[in-house]
Design a protein around this motif. Structure first.
Motif, PDB file in Angstrom:
ATOM      1  N   GLN A 235       0.830  -1.206   0.000  1.00 52.34           N
ATOM      2  CA  GLN A 235       0.000   0.000   0.000  1.00 52.34           C
ATOM      3  C   GLN A 235       0.860   1.249   0.000  1.00 52.34           C
ATOM      4  N   VAL A 236       1.972   1.216   0.713  1.00 51.17           N
ATOM      5  CA  VAL A 236       2.890   2.363   0.751  1.00 51.17           C
ATOM      6  C   VAL A 236       3.520   2.597  -0.619  1.00 51.17           C
ATOM      7  N   LEU A 237       3.834   1.501  -1.336  1.00 51.80           N
ATOM      8  CA  LEU A 237       4.560   1.593  -2.603  1.00 51.80           C
ATOM      9  C   LEU A 237       3.655   1.549  -3.829  1.00 51.80           C
ATOM     10  N   GLY A 238       2.362   1.449  -3.620  1.00 54.14           N
ATOM     11  CA  GLY A 238       1.452   1.409  -4.753  1.00 54.14           C
ATOM     12  C   GLY A 238       1.393   0.067  -5.455  1.00 54.14           C
ATOM     13  N   VAL A 239       1.653  -1.016  -4.729  1.00 50.15           N
ATOM     14  CA  VAL A 239       1.608  -2.366  -5.283  1.00 50.15           C
ATOM     15  C   VAL A 239       0.473  -3.119  -4.584  1.00 50.15           C
ATOM     16  N   THR A 240      -0.497  -3.591  -5.352  1.00 47.07           N
ATOM     17  CA  THR A 240      -1.677  -4.253  -4.794  1.00 47.07           C
ATOM     18  C   THR A 240      -1.405  -5.729  -4.550  1.00 47.07           C
ATOM     19  N   LEU A 241      -1.799  -6.218  -3.382  1.00 44.00           N
ATOM     20  CA  LEU A 241      -1.742  -7.648  -3.104  1.00 44.00           C
ATOM     21  C   LEU A 241      -3.120  -8.238  -3.394  1.00 44.00           C
ATOM     22  N   HIS A 242      -3.232  -8.976  -4.497  1.00 51.07           N
ATOM     23  CA  HIS A 242      -4.519  -9.552  -4.872  1.00 51.07           C
ATOM     24  C   HIS A 242      -4.917 -10.714  -3.976  1.00 51.07           C
ATOM     25  N   ASP A 243      -3.950 -11.585  -3.657  1.00 50.35           N
ATOM     26  CA  ASP A 243      -4.316 -12.778  -2.901  1.00 50.35           C
ATOM     27  C   ASP A 243      -3.057 -13.475  -2.397  1.00 50.35           C
ATOM     28  N   HIS A 244      -3.264 -14.354  -1.461  1.00 47.73           N
ATOM     29  CA  HIS A 244      -2.234 -15.278  -0.983  1.00 47.73           C
ATOM     30  C   HIS A 244      -2.866 -16.661  -1.016  1.00 47.73           C
ATOM     31  N   ILE A 245      -2.328 -17.529  -1.863  1.00 45.45           N
ATOM     32  CA  ILE A 245      -2.877 -18.868  -2.038  1.00 45.45           C
ATOM     33  C   ILE A 245      -1.993 -19.868  -1.309  1.00 45.45           C
ATOM     34  N   ILE A 246      -2.597 -20.676  -0.462  1.00 49.40           N
ATOM     35  CA  ILE A 246      -1.871 -21.748   0.217  1.00 49.40           C
ATOM     36  C   ILE A 246      -2.289 -23.064  -0.423  1.00 49.40           C
ATOM     37  N   VAL A 247      -1.307 -23.813  -0.883  1.00 47.18           N
ATOM     38  CA  VAL A 247      -1.542 -25.030  -1.642  1.00 47.18           C
ATOM     39  C   VAL A 247      -1.364 -26.245  -0.746  1.00 47.18           C
TER      40      VAL A 247
END
Length: 261
Positions: A235-247
Protein backbone atom coordinates in the motif's frame (compact mmCIF):
# COMPACT_ATOMS: atom_id res chain seq x y z
CA UNK A 1 6.09 -21.07 7.51
CA UNK A 2 4.18 -22.18 10.58
CA UNK A 3 6.90 -22.00 13.20
CA UNK A 4 8.09 -18.38 12.67
CA UNK A 5 6.18 -15.95 14.88
CA UNK A 6 7.32 -12.80 13.02
CA UNK A 7 8.02 -11.92 9.42
CA UNK A 8 9.03 -8.27 9.88
CA UNK A 9 12.54 -8.40 8.45
CA UNK A 10 13.61 -11.69 9.98
CA UNK A 11 13.38 -14.89 7.90
CA UNK A 12 9.97 -16.30 7.94
CA UNK A 13 -6.16 -54.12 -5.01
CA UNK A 14 -4.73 -51.20 -7.08
CA UNK A 15 -2.74 -53.32 -9.53
CA UNK A 16 -5.23 -55.96 -10.66
CA UNK A 17 -5.38 -57.21 -14.24
CA UNK A 18 -1.72 -56.93 -15.17
CA UNK A 19 -0.98 -57.87 -18.73
CA UNK A 20 2.54 -59.17 -18.20
CA UNK A 21 3.64 -61.39 -15.34
CA UNK A 22 6.83 -59.95 -13.74
CA UNK A 23 9.76 -62.24 -14.50
CA UNK A 24 13.36 -61.54 -13.58
CA UNK A 25 15.57 -61.17 -16.62
CA UNK A 26 19.06 -62.69 -16.86
CA UNK A 27 22.00 -60.29 -16.56
CA UNK A 28 22.61 -58.20 -19.63
CA UNK A 29 25.20 -59.59 -21.94
CA UNK A 30 26.24 -59.88 -25.54
CA UNK A 31 25.45 -62.66 -27.94
CA UNK A 32 27.38 -62.65 -31.19
CA UNK A 33 28.29 -59.02 -30.52
CA UNK A 34 24.67 -57.84 -30.16
CA UNK A 35 22.60 -56.82 -27.14
CA UNK A 36 19.83 -59.44 -26.77
CA UNK A 37 16.28 -58.40 -27.54
CA UNK A 38 13.77 -58.31 -24.66
CA UNK A 39 11.53 -61.38 -24.36
CA UNK A 40 8.47 -61.30 -26.60
CA UNK A 41 6.04 -61.02 -23.66
CA UNK A 42 7.67 -57.72 -22.64
CA UNK A 43 7.59 -56.37 -26.18
CA UNK A 44 3.94 -57.40 -26.56
CA UNK A 45 2.99 -55.86 -23.22
CA UNK A 46 4.64 -52.58 -24.13
CA UNK A 47 2.92 -52.48 -27.51
CA UNK A 48 -0.49 -53.14 -25.93
CA UNK A 49 0.08 -50.51 -23.25
CA UNK A 50 1.12 -47.88 -25.78
CA UNK A 51 -1.90 -48.71 -27.94
CA UNK A 52 -4.29 -48.37 -24.99
CA UNK A 53 -2.76 -45.00 -24.13
CA UNK A 54 -3.00 -43.72 -27.70
CA UNK A 55 -6.59 -44.94 -28.02
CA UNK A 56 -7.91 -43.85 -24.63
CA UNK A 57 -5.44 -41.32 -23.27
CA UNK A 58 -4.30 -41.05 -19.67
CA UNK A 59 -7.81 -41.75 -18.37
CA UNK A 60 -7.55 -45.29 -19.75
CA UNK A 61 -4.55 -46.14 -17.57
CA UNK A 62 -4.07 -46.37 -13.81
CA UNK A 63 -1.08 -44.65 -12.23
CA UNK A 64 1.23 -47.66 -12.33
CA UNK A 65 0.71 -48.12 -16.09
CA UNK A 66 1.32 -44.43 -16.76
CA UNK A 67 4.52 -44.80 -14.79
CA UNK A 68 5.45 -47.85 -16.85
CA UNK A 69 5.15 -45.76 -20.01
CA UNK A 70 7.61 -43.24 -18.58
CA UNK A 71 10.02 -45.97 -17.51
CA UNK A 72 10.02 -47.73 -20.90
CA UNK A 73 12.51 -45.25 -22.33
CA UNK A 74 14.81 -45.38 -19.33
CA UNK A 75 14.82 -49.19 -19.07
CA UNK A 76 14.28 -50.50 -22.60
CA UNK A 77 14.83 -54.26 -22.14
CA UNK A 78 13.31 -55.22 -18.80
CA UNK A 79 9.92 -55.55 -17.17
CA UNK A 80 9.40 -52.19 -15.42
CA UNK A 81 6.13 -53.06 -13.69
CA UNK A 82 7.79 -54.10 -10.38
CA UNK A 83 9.75 -50.82 -10.31
CA UNK A 84 6.60 -48.81 -11.08
CA UNK A 85 4.83 -50.50 -8.18
CA UNK A 86 7.76 -49.93 -5.87
CA UNK A 87 7.91 -46.22 -6.72
CA UNK A 88 4.19 -45.79 -6.11
CA UNK A 89 4.40 -47.69 -2.82
CA UNK A 90 7.30 -45.47 -1.75
CA UNK A 91 5.90 -42.06 -2.73
CA UNK A 92 2.14 -42.50 -2.83
CA UNK A 93 0.94 -41.49 -6.30
CA UNK A 94 2.10 -40.66 -9.82
CA UNK A 95 2.59 -36.94 -9.18
CA UNK A 96 4.62 -37.52 -6.02
CA UNK A 97 6.90 -39.94 -7.88
CA UNK A 98 7.57 -37.28 -10.52
CA UNK A 99 8.23 -34.56 -7.94
CA UNK A 100 10.33 -36.69 -5.57
CA UNK A 101 13.85 -35.30 -4.98
CA UNK A 102 16.57 -37.15 -6.93
CA UNK A 103 18.29 -38.13 -3.69
CA UNK A 104 15.12 -39.88 -2.49
CA UNK A 105 14.63 -41.58 -5.85
CA UNK A 106 18.18 -42.97 -5.77
CA UNK A 107 17.29 -44.82 -2.57
CA UNK A 108 14.93 -47.06 -4.57
CA UNK A 109 16.52 -50.24 -5.87
CA UNK A 110 16.55 -50.16 -9.66
CA UNK A 111 16.49 -46.36 -10.01
CA UNK A 112 19.49 -44.93 -11.81
CA UNK A 113 20.26 -41.67 -13.54
CA UNK A 114 18.31 -42.65 -16.67
CA UNK A 115 15.13 -43.23 -14.64
CA UNK A 116 15.57 -39.98 -12.71
CA UNK A 117 16.10 -38.07 -15.95
CA UNK A 118 12.91 -39.44 -17.53
CA UNK A 119 10.86 -38.65 -14.43
CA UNK A 120 12.20 -35.12 -14.22
CA UNK A 121 11.61 -34.47 -17.93
CA UNK A 122 7.94 -35.39 -17.50
CA UNK A 123 7.69 -33.22 -14.38
CA UNK A 124 9.26 -30.25 -16.16
CA UNK A 125 6.96 -30.72 -19.15
CA UNK A 126 3.90 -30.65 -16.88
CA UNK A 127 5.11 -27.43 -15.24
CA UNK A 128 5.78 -25.76 -18.59
CA UNK A 129 2.41 -26.76 -19.96
CA UNK A 130 0.60 -25.35 -16.93
CA UNK A 131 2.73 -22.19 -16.98
CA UNK A 132 2.02 -21.58 -20.67
CA UNK A 133 -1.67 -21.24 -19.85
CA UNK A 134 -1.09 -18.28 -17.52
CA UNK A 135 2.09 -16.43 -18.50
CA UNK A 136 1.47 -13.16 -20.38
CA UNK A 137 -2.27 -13.54 -19.87
CA UNK A 138 -4.69 -11.61 -17.63
CA UNK A 139 -4.66 -13.52 -14.37
CA UNK A 140 -8.02 -12.40 -13.05
CA UNK A 141 -9.87 -13.69 -16.13
CA UNK A 142 -8.00 -17.02 -16.10
CA UNK A 143 -8.08 -17.76 -12.39
CA UNK A 144 -8.77 -21.47 -12.82
CA UNK A 145 -5.63 -21.77 -14.95
CA UNK A 146 -3.63 -20.00 -12.23
CA UNK A 147 -4.89 -22.47 -9.63
CA UNK A 148 -4.06 -25.39 -11.90
CA UNK A 149 -0.58 -23.95 -12.40
CA UNK A 150 0.27 -23.50 -8.72
CA UNK A 151 -1.27 -26.88 -7.89
CA UNK A 152 0.89 -28.59 -10.52
CA UNK A 153 4.01 -26.80 -9.36
CA UNK A 154 3.60 -27.06 -5.59
CA UNK A 155 1.02 -29.52 -4.28
CA UNK A 156 3.41 -32.49 -4.11
CA UNK A 157 6.53 -30.81 -2.76
CA UNK A 158 8.03 -32.23 0.44
CA UNK A 159 9.30 -28.88 1.75
CA UNK A 160 7.69 -25.45 1.93
CA UNK A 161 8.33 -23.05 -0.94
CA UNK A 162 7.23 -19.46 -1.31
CA UNK A 163 6.54 -17.95 -4.73
CA UNK A 164 5.39 -14.57 -5.93
CA UNK A 165 3.40 -13.99 -9.11
CA UNK A 166 4.12 -10.46 -10.35
CA UNK A 167 1.44 -8.70 -12.43
CA UNK A 168 1.41 -5.55 -14.55
CA UNK A 169 -1.26 -2.82 -14.61
CA UNK A 170 -3.56 -5.02 -16.70
CA UNK A 171 -3.13 -7.93 -14.26
CA UNK A 172 -1.08 -9.85 -16.82
CA UNK A 173 1.44 -12.24 -15.29
CA UNK A 174 4.92 -10.93 -16.08
CA UNK A 175 7.00 -13.09 -13.73
CA UNK A 176 6.72 -16.05 -11.40
CA UNK A 177 9.65 -16.24 -9.03
CA UNK A 178 10.60 -18.41 -6.07
CA UNK A 179 11.39 -16.26 -3.05
CA UNK A 180 12.38 -18.99 -0.64
CA UNK A 181 12.69 -22.71 0.08
CA UNK A 182 12.42 -24.00 3.61
CA UNK A 183 11.75 -27.10 5.66
CA UNK A 184 8.68 -29.28 6.04
CA UNK A 185 6.88 -26.57 8.06
CA UNK A 186 8.71 -23.28 7.59
CA UNK A 187 10.06 -21.07 4.84
CA UNK A 188 11.80 -17.72 5.36
CA UNK A 189 10.00 -14.72 3.84
CA UNK A 190 11.42 -11.20 3.54
CA UNK A 191 8.73 -8.58 2.78
CA UNK A 192 11.42 -6.05 1.81
CA UNK A 193 12.79 -8.42 -0.86
CA UNK A 194 9.30 -9.12 -2.21
CA UNK A 195 8.65 -5.40 -2.68
CA UNK A 196 12.13 -4.67 -3.98
CA UNK A 197 11.64 -7.22 -6.73
CA UNK A 198 8.19 -5.84 -7.53
CA UNK A 199 9.70 -2.40 -8.11
CA UNK A 200 12.51 -3.85 -10.24
CA UNK A 201 9.96 -5.59 -12.48
CA UNK A 202 7.62 -2.61 -12.59
CA UNK A 203 4.85 -4.80 -11.15
CA UNK A 204 1.60 -3.22 -10.07
CA UNK A 205 0.15 -6.23 -8.25
CA UNK A 206 1.16 -9.47 -6.56
CA UNK A 207 -0.19 -12.91 -5.80
CA UNK A 208 1.63 -14.79 -3.05
CA UNK A 209 1.75 -18.58 -3.16
CA UNK A 210 3.20 -21.14 -0.81
CA UNK A 211 2.56 -24.79 0.00
CA UNK A 212 1.94 -26.79 3.14
CA UNK A 213 3.68 -30.18 2.75
CA UNK A 214 1.46 -31.58 5.51
CA UNK A 215 -1.35 -31.45 2.95
CA UNK A 216 -3.56 -29.16 5.06
CA UNK A 217 -3.72 -25.65 3.51
CA UNK A 218 -5.32 -24.02 6.55
CA UNK A 219 -3.44 -20.71 7.12
CA UNK A 220 -1.38 -20.42 10.28
CA UNK A 221 -1.13 -17.27 12.38
CA UNK A 222 2.31 -16.65 10.88
CA UNK A 223 0.85 -16.96 7.36
CA UNK A 224 -1.82 -14.39 8.16
CA UNK A 225 0.60 -11.96 9.83
CA UNK A 226 3.12 -12.16 6.99
CA UNK A 227 0.37 -11.54 4.44
CA UNK A 228 -0.75 -8.43 6.35
CA UNK A 229 2.83 -7.11 6.44
CA UNK A 230 3.31 -7.51 2.69
CA UNK A 231 -0.09 -5.95 2.00
CA UNK A 232 0.82 -2.94 4.17
CA UNK A 233 4.19 -2.55 2.45
CA UNK A 234 2.47 -2.71 -0.93
CA UNK A 235 0.00 0.00 0.00
CA UNK A 236 2.89 2.36 0.75
CA UNK A 237 4.56 1.59 -2.60
CA UNK A 238 1.45 1.41 -4.75
CA UNK A 239 1.61 -2.37 -5.28
CA UNK A 240 -1.68 -4.25 -4.79
CA UNK A 241 -1.74 -7.65 -3.10
CA UNK A 242 -4.52 -9.55 -4.87
CA UNK A 243 -4.32 -12.78 -2.90
CA UNK A 244 -2.23 -15.28 -0.98
CA UNK A 245 -2.88 -18.87 -2.04
CA UNK A 246 -1.87 -21.75 0.22
CA UNK A 247 -1.54 -25.03 -1.64
CA UNK A 248 -2.30 -28.34 0.06
CA UNK A 249 -2.26 -31.85 -1.30
CA UNK A 250 -5.84 -31.92 -2.59
CA UNK A 251 -7.14 -28.37 -2.17
CA UNK A 252 -6.08 -24.75 -1.92
CA UNK A 253 -7.05 -21.88 0.36
CA UNK A 254 -7.35 -18.26 -0.80
CA UNK A 255 -6.69 -15.84 2.04
CA UNK A 256 -8.86 -13.27 0.26
CA UNK A 257 -11.63 -15.82 -0.10
CA UNK A 258 -11.23 -16.71 3.57
CA UNK A 259 -11.64 -13.05 4.57
CA UNK A 260 -8.05 -12.25 5.59
CA UNK A 261 -7.54 -9.66 2.82
Amino acid sequence: MRSDPSFSEAPMPLFGGDEAVPVALPPRGKRHGRVPEPPSYIKDHRQRLRARFLDGGAEALPDYEMLELVLFRAIPRADVKPLARCLLDSFGDFARVLSAPPARLREIDGVGEAVICELKVVEAAAHRLARARVIQRPVISSWDAVIDYVRTAMSHLETERFRVLYLDRKNVLIADEAQGTGTVDHVPVYPREVMKRALELGASALILVHNHPSGDPTPSRADIDMTAQIEAAGQVLGVTLHDHIIVGKSREVSLRGAGYL
